[in-house]
Motif scaffolding. Structure first.
Motif, PDB file in Angstrom:
ATOM      1  N   GLY A  75       0.814  -1.218   0.000  1.00  0.00           N
ATOM      2  CA  GLY A  75       0.000   0.000   0.000  1.00  0.00           C
ATOM      3  C   GLY A  75       0.850   1.271   0.000  1.00  0.00           C
ATOM      4  N   ALA A  76       0.169   2.384  -0.211  1.00  0.00           N
ATOM      5  CA  ALA A  76       0.860   3.673  -0.157  1.00  0.00           C
ATOM      6  C   ALA A  76       1.499   3.866   1.211  1.00  0.00           C
ATOM      7  N   SER A  77       0.874   3.307   2.250  1.00  0.00           N
ATOM      8  CA  SER A  77       1.387   3.496   3.611  1.00  0.00           C
ATOM      9  C   SER A  77       2.793   2.931   3.784  1.00  0.00           C
ATOM     10  N   PRO A 149      -1.006  15.431  -3.630  1.00  0.00           N
ATOM     11  CA  PRO A 149      -1.762  16.211  -4.616  1.00  0.00           C
ATOM     12  C   PRO A 149      -3.279  16.130  -4.452  1.00  0.00           C
ATOM     13  N   ASN A 150      -3.768  15.051  -3.883  1.00  0.00           N
ATOM     14  CA  ASN A 150      -5.205  14.990  -3.590  1.00  0.00           C
ATOM     15  C   ASN A 150      -5.408  14.365  -2.218  1.00  0.00           C
ATOM     16  N   GLU A 151      -5.935  15.168  -1.298  1.00  0.00           N
ATOM     17  CA  GLU A 151      -6.222  14.663   0.053  1.00  0.00           C
ATOM     18  C   GLU A 151      -7.597  13.994   0.007  1.00  0.00           C
ATOM     19  N   MET A 173       0.045  10.151  -5.064  1.00  0.00           N
ATOM     20  CA  MET A 173      -1.078  10.353  -5.993  1.00  0.00           C
ATOM     21  C   MET A 173      -2.159   9.289  -5.857  1.00  0.00           C
ATOM     22  N   SER A 174      -2.230   8.638  -4.689  1.00  0.00           N
ATOM     23  CA  SER A 174      -3.146   7.500  -4.532  1.00  0.00           C
ATOM     24  C   SER A 174      -4.541   7.762  -5.074  1.00  0.00           C
ATOM     25  N   SER A 175      -5.092   8.957  -4.804  1.00  0.00           N
ATOM     26  CA  SER A 175      -6.495   9.166  -5.162  1.00  0.00           C
ATOM     27  C   SER A 175      -6.684  10.136  -6.327  1.00  0.00           C
TER      28      SER A 175
HETATM   29  C1  LIG Z   1      -5.836   5.627   0.430  1.00  0.00           C
HETATM   30  C2  LIG Z   1      -4.673   6.528   0.562  1.00  0.00           C
HETATM   31  C3  LIG Z   1      -3.505   6.145   1.225  1.00  0.00           C
HETATM   32  C4  LIG Z   1      -3.362   4.815   1.921  1.00  0.00           C
HETATM   33  O1  LIG Z   1      -3.224   3.815   0.996  1.00  0.00           O
HETATM   34  P1  LIG Z   1      -2.963   2.298   1.444  1.00  0.00           P
HETATM   35  O2  LIG Z   1      -2.736   1.668   0.107  1.00  0.00           O
HETATM   36  O3  LIG Z   1      -4.187   1.832   2.142  1.00  0.00           O
HETATM   37  O4  LIG Z   1      -1.768   2.275   2.308  1.00  0.00           O
HETATM   38  C5  LIG Z   1      -2.439   7.027   1.275  1.00  0.00           C
HETATM   39  N1  LIG Z   1      -2.539   8.232   0.707  1.00  0.00           N
HETATM   40  C6  LIG Z   1      -3.658   8.645   0.064  1.00  0.00           C
HETATM   41  C7  LIG Z   1      -3.680   9.996  -0.549  1.00  0.00           C
HETATM   42  C8  LIG Z   1      -4.748   7.802  -0.017  1.00  0.00           C
HETATM   43  O5  LIG Z   1      -5.851   8.196  -0.662  1.00  0.00           O
END
Ligand SMILES: *Cc1c(COP(=O)(O)O)cnc(C)c1O
Length: 360
Positions: A75-77, A149-151, A173-175
């Motif tokens: 994950g992004a985490s 970039p996107n909260e 940039m996850s979202s």
């Molecule tokens: C969902 C999200 C995360 C967390 O992502 P995981 O894959 O669950 O670790 C981190 N940053 C942003 C901006 C997110 O939208």
């Protein structure tokens, strides 16, 4: 079969066509006689699936050749730790912008490794805006500048990129990834969890400029060193093969929609409709400054929070799902990623109108 409209922030809606193709290929992928899930990651089939997914992503985002594309897990985490471990080098200090809950988590993790300088924060404004760039307290000697970039929770989006004067720019940039074109060459690292706009949960994407590879701290776990993954074509260990396959189908679907220019137009139209309705109503409100309103995540509140439960219950009953706001901020949130069709916005607005009329 009755498919609902899914406004979940993540794992989020996937394009129906993608799910149908996956269903059709579930037991026997293109004559191979087995499911993608059952294939060795060393098989020519999986290698082809990975290569095509990477190429389609490169085409969609116009990723320059001097960038590596990595398919990871965690994950992004997990990247919140991998970023300082890979990028600090002998610098020790890193700049972070705090625009919301995800920025805060990235900052908290980075503090385990780095001397973190929060260059700007909108926390005093309840994260409803982005601090003006000329107020940022940038360190010219930072190892990198990190921002979001996107909260996803606050619904705050940058429509510009910070100028870093040579300091590598790192973006979560996850979202927002794939929702509109970005100039990849402005970034040192772009990363994203897949479960918003890419594919199913379990896959993480990192796009990194190649000159930034190979400087990981000695204590970096092998799996968190991007160079390990780059040198092994994302197959150092068993990668999330099925998730990459589905992401690849999503990339092909995006190409069929006309690529990211077309997606931007659609996404702007969807968001403008919803914000337009919220602003015109005196029953609903969105707290974010207009110039920084997210195209992907639209938080809103009702005139009376006592009605929240009834609003959500009524929405559920007609197949408008997952509209509850994040537990840290309350209220509602409609996540309207690429795969959420325009019809979902129309149906949501119709429901909001009816609910307001009945409860005003
Ligand atoms: C969902 C999200 C995360 C967390 O992502 P995981 O894959 O669950 O670790 C981190 N940053 C942003 C901006 C997110 O939208």
């Amino acid at each position: 079969m009755a498919r609902v409209h899914n406004f979940c922030a993540g794992p989020a809606a996937l394009p129906l066509e993608v799910l149908e193709q996956a269903q059709q290929e579930m037991l026997d992928w293109q004559g191979a006689g087995l499911s993608v899930m059952e294939m060795s990651h060393r098989s020519p089939e999986i290698v082809k699936i990975f290569e095509e997914a990477e190429q389609d992503l490169r085409d969609l985002m116009a990723i320059p050749d001097d960038y590596a594309v990595l398919f990871l897990q965690g994950g992004a985490s997990t990247q919140f730790s991998a970023i300082p471990l890979n990028l600090l080098g002998d610098k020790g200090a890193a700049d972070y912008v705090n625009t919301g809950q995800w920025s805060k988590k990235a900052i908290k993790e980075a503090k385990r490794y780095a001397d973190v300088n929060v260059v700007a924060s909108s926390e005093d404004d309840n994260f409803a805006s982005i601090p003006a760039f000329d107020s940022w307290n940038l360190n010219a000697d930072a190892a990198y500048l990190h921002y979001t970039p996107n909260e996803t929770i606050g619904g705050v989006e940058f429509f510009w990129e910070p100028e870093t004067q040579g300091v590598p720019l790192v973006a979560d940039m996850s979202s927002t990834i794939l929702s509109r074109p970005v100039d990849v060459s402005k970034f040192g690292v772009i990363y994203a969890g897949a479960q918003k706009n890419i594919g199913p949960a379990g896959l993480t994407l990192v796009i990194v400029r190649k000159d930034l590879l190979g400087n990981a701290a000695d204590a970096t776990p092998t799996m968190l060193d991007w160079k390990t993954i780059a040198d092994n074509d994302s197959m150092y260990n068993t990668p999330p093969t099925y998730a990459v396959y589905l992401a690849g189908l999503v990339f092909k679907w995006l190409k069929k929609q006309g690529g990211l220019d077309a997606m931007e137009q659609i996404n702007r139209r969807k968001a403008e409709k919803l914000y337009g309705y919220i602003d015109a109503s005196d029953f609903y409100a969105n707290p974010v400054e207009i110039a920084s309103r997210s195209l992907m995540n639209v938080p809103f509140t009702l005139a009376n929070a006592d009605l929240d439960k009834a609003f959500l219950k009524g929405a559920d009953e007609i197949g408008l799902l997952n509209l509850k706001g994040h537990r840290s901020v309350g209220g509602m949130r409609a996540s309207i990623y690429n795969a959420v069709p325009e019809q979902a916005i129309d149906d949501l607005i119709a429901y909001m109108q009816k609910f307001a009329a009945e409860n005003a």
